[in-house]
Design a protein around this motif. Structure first.
Motif, PDB file in Angstrom:
ATOM      1  N   UNK A   1       3.789   6.966  15.726  1.00  0.00           N
ATOM      2  CA  UNK A   1       4.903   7.431  14.891  1.00  0.00           C
ATOM      3  C   UNK A   1       5.788   8.314  15.756  1.00  0.00           C
TER       4      UNK A   1
ATOM      5  N   UNK B   1      -1.763   3.086  15.851  1.00  0.00           N
ATOM      6  CA  UNK B   1      -0.382   3.131  15.404  1.00  0.00           C
ATOM      7  C   UNK B   1       0.292   4.346  16.034  1.00  0.00           C
TER       8      UNK B   1
ATOM      9  N   UNK C   1      -8.544  -6.337   0.308  1.00  0.00           N
ATOM     10  CA  UNK C   1      -7.139  -6.337   0.714  1.00  0.00           C
ATOM     11  C   UNK C   1      -6.955  -5.853   2.149  1.00  0.00           C
ATOM     12  N   UNK C   2      -8.057  -5.636   2.852  1.00  0.00           N
ATOM     13  CA  UNK C   2      -7.970  -5.161   4.244  1.00  0.00           C
ATOM     14  C   UNK C   2      -7.047  -3.960   4.363  1.00  0.00           C
ATOM     15  N   UNK C   3      -7.281  -2.957   3.540  1.00  0.00           N
ATOM     16  CA  UNK C   3      -6.451  -1.760   3.611  1.00  0.00           C
ATOM     17  C   UNK C   3      -6.798  -0.955   4.860  1.00  0.00           C
ATOM     18  N   UNK C   4      -5.815  -0.242   5.365  1.00  0.00           N
ATOM     19  CA  UNK C   4      -5.980   0.553   6.569  1.00  0.00           C
ATOM     20  C   UNK C   4      -6.451   1.956   6.223  1.00  0.00           C
ATOM     21  N   UNK C   5      -7.467   2.406   6.953  1.00  0.00           N
ATOM     22  CA  UNK C   5      -7.938   3.779   6.853  1.00  0.00           C
ATOM     23  C   UNK C   5      -7.571   4.479   8.152  1.00  0.00           C
ATOM     24  N   UNK C   6      -6.864   5.596   8.061  1.00  0.00           N
ATOM     25  CA  UNK C   6      -6.345   6.258   9.243  1.00  0.00           C
ATOM     26  C   UNK C   6      -7.161   7.477   9.636  1.00  0.00           C
ATOM     27  N   UNK C   7      -7.140   7.760  10.927  1.00  0.00           N
ATOM     28  CA  UNK C   7      -7.612   9.043  11.401  1.00  0.00           C
ATOM     29  C   UNK C   7      -6.542  10.090  11.167  1.00  0.00           C
ATOM     30  N   UNK C   8      -6.833  11.324  11.568  1.00  0.00           N
ATOM     31  CA  UNK C   8      -5.943  12.440  11.254  1.00  0.00           C
ATOM     32  C   UNK C   8      -4.674  12.448  12.086  1.00  0.00           C
ATOM     33  N   UNK C   9      -4.625  11.649  13.116  1.00  0.00           N
ATOM     34  CA  UNK C   9      -3.441  11.637  13.974  1.00  0.00           C
ATOM     35  C   UNK C   9      -3.542  12.672  15.088  1.00  0.00           C
TER      36      UNK C   9
ATOM     37  N   UNK D   1       0.842  -1.189   0.000  1.00  0.00           N
ATOM     38  CA  UNK D   1       0.000   0.000   0.000  1.00  0.00           C
ATOM     39  C   UNK D   1       0.881   1.244   0.000  1.00  0.00           C
TER      40      UNK D   1
ATOM     41  N   UNK E   1      -9.574  -1.371   9.488  1.00  0.00           N
ATOM     42  CA  UNK E   1      -9.382  -2.123   8.264  1.00  0.00           C
ATOM     43  C   UNK E   1     -10.649  -2.016   7.435  1.00  0.00           C
TER      44      UNK E   1
ATOM     45  N   UNK F   1       5.316  -1.001   8.037  1.00  0.00           N
ATOM     46  CA  UNK F   1       5.498   0.252   7.317  1.00  0.00           C
ATOM     47  C   UNK F   1       6.962   0.562   7.066  1.00  0.00           C
ATOM     48  N   UNK F   2       7.219   1.153   5.918  1.00  0.00           N
ATOM     49  CA  UNK F   2       8.526   1.721   5.662  1.00  0.00           C
ATOM     50  C   UNK F   2       8.672   3.022   6.425  1.00  0.00           C
ATOM     51  N   UNK F   3       9.885   3.548   6.462  1.00  0.00           N
ATOM     52  CA  UNK F   3      10.143   4.779   7.202  1.00  0.00           C
ATOM     53  C   UNK F   3       9.775   6.039   6.433  1.00  0.00           C
TER      54      UNK F   3
ATOM     55  N   UNK G   1       2.154  -6.338   3.786  1.00  0.00           N
ATOM     56  CA  UNK G   1       1.612  -7.345   4.693  1.00  0.00           C
ATOM     57  C   UNK G   1       2.289  -8.675   4.416  1.00  0.00           C
TER      58      UNK G   1
ATOM     59  N   UNK H   1      -2.056   7.418  15.730  1.00  0.00           N
ATOM     60  CA  UNK H   1      -3.070   7.294  14.688  1.00  0.00           C
ATOM     61  C   UNK H   1      -4.017   6.149  15.017  1.00  0.00           C
TER      62      UNK H   1
ATOM     63  N   UNK I   1       0.905   5.313   0.782  1.00  0.00           N
ATOM     64  CA  UNK I   1       0.216   6.398   1.473  1.00  0.00           C
ATOM     65  C   UNK I   1       0.959   7.705   1.236  1.00  0.00           C
TER      66      UNK I   1
ATOM     67  N   UNK J   1      -3.268  13.389   8.299  1.00  0.00           N
ATOM     68  CA  UNK J   1      -3.242  11.936   8.358  1.00  0.00           C
ATOM     69  C   UNK J   1      -2.592  11.326   7.127  1.00  0.00           C
ATOM     70  N   UNK J   2      -2.474  10.042   7.161  1.00  0.00           N
ATOM     71  CA  UNK J   2      -2.002   9.300   5.997  1.00  0.00           C
ATOM     72  C   UNK J   2      -3.187   9.059   5.074  1.00  0.00           C
TER      73      UNK J   2
ATOM     74  N   UNK K   1      -5.091 -11.693   4.693  1.00  0.00           N
ATOM     75  CA  UNK K   1      -5.464 -10.282   4.732  1.00  0.00           C
ATOM     76  C   UNK K   1      -5.556  -9.739   6.151  1.00  0.00           C
TER      77      UNK K   1
ATOM     78  N   UNK L   1       9.212   5.531  11.305  1.00  0.00           N
ATOM     79  CA  UNK L   1       8.011   5.094  10.606  1.00  0.00           C
ATOM     80  C   UNK L   1       6.917   4.696  11.576  1.00  0.00           C
ATOM     81  N   UNK L   2       5.771   4.343  11.024  1.00  0.00           N
ATOM     82  CA  UNK L   2       4.649   3.927  11.868  1.00  0.00           C
ATOM     83  C   UNK L   2       4.887   2.555  12.456  1.00  0.00           C
TER      84      UNK L   2
END
Lengths: 119, 112
Positions: B38, B36, B97-105, A34, B93, A110-112, A97, B89, A36, A43-44, A104, B43-44
């Protein structure tokens, strides 16, 4: 543990040039990665889902011709920002992942991140 | 669509204070929920998660309980340390693909 390596960590380029960012899974195979984008103090935002051997799936509002994604192997995905402009300056983060650890539902690593600055 | 709403930061606390960072979500079904973290220049990292209603995720003194009735997953810690200073954050999910949706942090700054 699983590690995702992103390269470069930062890059400065001139407006109109293209920049490639690499994302590698170092000790596991990642059929899905993924990408971002993170704006300052925000946010991301998920840009796209990269699938090994097939076309990426882009989120609404993300220009696929602007942000080219290639996932040619199980350990490497690349994001190319084409004809970059100052508004493309941002922090780009990839994640992957380890599917073998739970499909799933396995955790994302995550990368940096890559700090892109377009002048 | 699915989304996550977090309290705005920054949150500034003294060491050993109690921390709460609110997180609510909108989703179809019952998604897995995550926090998560940071740290500066890093990274996260996954802090904790909960996969079903009433589950409590915990790690490093942080806790969050999956509340279906209030669609919330608030992060708490009883006594924060300077080393907890970071951006936190909340995420869920979503979709294929169970992608992650994030809040604004939420940025947390802890002072000695």
């Amino acid at each position: 543990g699983a590690v995702v390596s992103q390269h470069p960590s930062w890059v400065i380029c001139k407006s109109g040039t293209s920049v490639k960012i690499e994302c590698r899974s170092l000790d596991f195979q990642a059929t899905t990665m993924f990408w971002y984008r993170q704006f300052p103090k925000q946010s991301l935002m998920l840009m796209a889902t990269s699938n090994e051997g097939s076309k990426a799936t882009y989120e609404q509002g993300v220009e696929k011709d602007k942000f080219l994604i290639n996932h040619a192997s199980l350990t490497l995905s690349t994001l190319t920002v084409t004809s970059a402009h100052p508004e493309d300056s941002s922090f780009y983060i990839c994640s992957a992942r380890d599917w073998e650890l739970g499909g799933d539902n396995s955790p994302l690593h995550f990368g940096n991140g890559t700090r892109l600055t377009v002048t | 669509g699915n989304s996550v709403t977090q309290m705005e930061g920054p949150v500034t606390l003294s060491e050993e204070a109690f921390l709460t960072i609110n997180c609510t979500y909108t989703a179809t079904g019952y998604p897995s929920l995550f926090w998560y973290v940071q740290y500066p220049g890093e990274g996260l990292q996954l802090l904790l998660k909960a996969t079903k209603a009433d589950d409590k995720g915990s790690n490093k003194g942080f806790e969050a309980t999956y509340r279906k009735e209030t669609t919330s997953f608030h992060l708490e810690k009883g006594s924060v340390q300077v080393s907890d200073s970071a951006v936190y954050f909340c995420a869920l999910v979503s979709g294929g693909y169970n992608k992650l949706i994030f809040g604004a942090g939420t940025r947390l700054a802890v002072h000695p």
